[in-house]
Design an enzyme around this catalytic site. Structure first.
Site: not given
Ligand code: OSB
Ligand code: MG
Length: 367
Positions: A187, A135, A162, A289, A237, A212, A261, A160
């Site tokens: 995400d 990520s 952000k 994570g 998430d 996400e 998670k 991934k």
């Protein structure tokens, strides 16, 4: 097992570089490291709450209050037959899955060490290594493209990125120009609304495996609508805080991919229930994570050995995040494969001297 002591330790560990998401820019980790002691054996857990509630609503002061005043005393007041029963004893205290998980994880680790087996064995894990992705926090576009290239070269099985409104289309176009075919996801950490449909439709054009948590951090209904409007799959998430909420999200078709998670869902027993539900419904899962230290990262690796974790997760090399970790073992992936730490329990031990140097406070609660 009879638990004699619960130790709550606040640690502060600097990140190698700031981690920027749509909700915050963090420069250091604040972790709650929980140690339990039972019949001469220790077990370790990690709380993933932040000092302030930017991701979900739990925060460290609230979690410490509950661990100290409710969960730890209750845990020590009666024998534990099996770690799977522990969080059910705390249902009278509503919510607060991250606080419950921090202590429950320590019970699982301790129990596995007492039995002399790796934690993954207790969980029915089928892998001795897990596929991992990475990520990437938000950075300027040229840095982001370089970061993607470096992670692809290192063998990470998916990247991934952000995103947030205004930090999406140009960045994705630049990454896709260099890497047209890699397994790529984004995400948003809840940064979009349904009013931004034209932006979301543009994001839909980059061949992403899934998006996400684009919408509100507690929402299912709008995500279910958005899913009907896009080609790209949705992964939740933040919204998924318990087995019941995962069931609701799947029933509503609010997502087709599940990010698990352990802290967010309330512990490993909750993970097992979510796992079995997703396997029964053929829903792919991956392990998310929270930039955990070696304790939480080792727990993530063990849980991701369960057969339903079919997609590469975020449990990347610790050295991406920390110059030095609090565990003696460095958890490092090679070619996108993270080995499961060997030995009983989670297979890692604390580096006592370094841990001491990054400790802010310690308190011990006794039976
Ligand atoms: O949304 O997955 C997230 C980190 C902190 C809080 C939320 C998230 C993340 C990450 C990093 O994406 C995952 C990791 O490397 O541990
Ligand atoms: Mg996320």
């Amino acid at each position: 097992m009879r638990i004699e002591e619960v130790e709550l330790r606040l640690v502060r560990l600097p990140y190698r570089s700031p981690f920027k998401t749509s909700f915050a820019e963090e420069v250091e980790k604040h972790a709650v490291i929980v140690t339990i002691r039972s019949e001469g054996v220790e077990g370790y857990g990690e709380g993933v709450m932040d000092p302030f509630p930017h991701y979900r609503e739990e925060c460290i002061p609230g979690a410490m209050h509950l661990l100290r005043g409710a969960f730890a005393p209750e845990l020590m007041s009666r024998e534990v037959q099996h770690p799977s029963e522990v969080t059910a004893r705390w249902v009278e205290w509503r919510g607060n899955p991250m606080a419950k998980s921090a202590l429950e994880l320590a019970v699982w680790d301790c129990y596995a060490r007492q039995q002399g087996v790796p934690l993954r064995t207790l969980l029915g894990g089928v892998r001795t290594e897990i596929p991992v992705g990475a990520s990437l926090g938000m950075n300027p576009i040229d840095t982001t493209v370089e970061n993607v290239t470096r992670h692809v070269e290192q063998g990470y099985q998916r990247v991934k990125l952000k995103i947030e409104p205004g930090w999406d289309i140009d960045m994705l176009a630049a990454v896709r120009a260099v890497h047209p075919d890699i397994e790529l996801t984004v995400d948003a950490n809840s940064a979009y609304t349904l009013e931004m449909m034209s932006l979301l439709r543009q994001i839909d054009e980059f061949g992403l495996h899934y998006i996400e948590q684009p919408l509100h951090w507690d929402d299912m209904v709008d995500h279910a609508y958005l899913a009907t409007q896009l080609k790209t799959e949705l992964c939740l998430d933040e919204t998924l805080t318990s087995p019941a909420r995962v069931k609701a999200a799947l029933d509503l078709k609010a997502c087709t991919v599940v990010n698990v998670k352990v802290g967010r869902v309330g512990g490993l027993q909750a993970v097992r229930e979510i796992h079995d539900m997703c396997v029964a419904r053929n829903v792919p899962m991956w392990c998310g994570g929270m930039l955990e230290t070696g304790i939480g990262r080792a727990h993530n690796i063990h849980l991701a050995t369960m057969p339903g974790f079919v997609l590469p997760g975020d449990t990347a090399s610790a050295s991406r995040t920390y110059a030095r970790d609090i565990t003696e073992q460095q958890l490092e992936a090679t070619n996108g494969i993270m080995p499961v730490p060997e030995g009983p329990g989670i297979g890692v031990t604390l580096d006592a001297a370094f841990l001491h140097s990054v400790t802010e406070s310690v308190e011990v609660i006794r039976r």
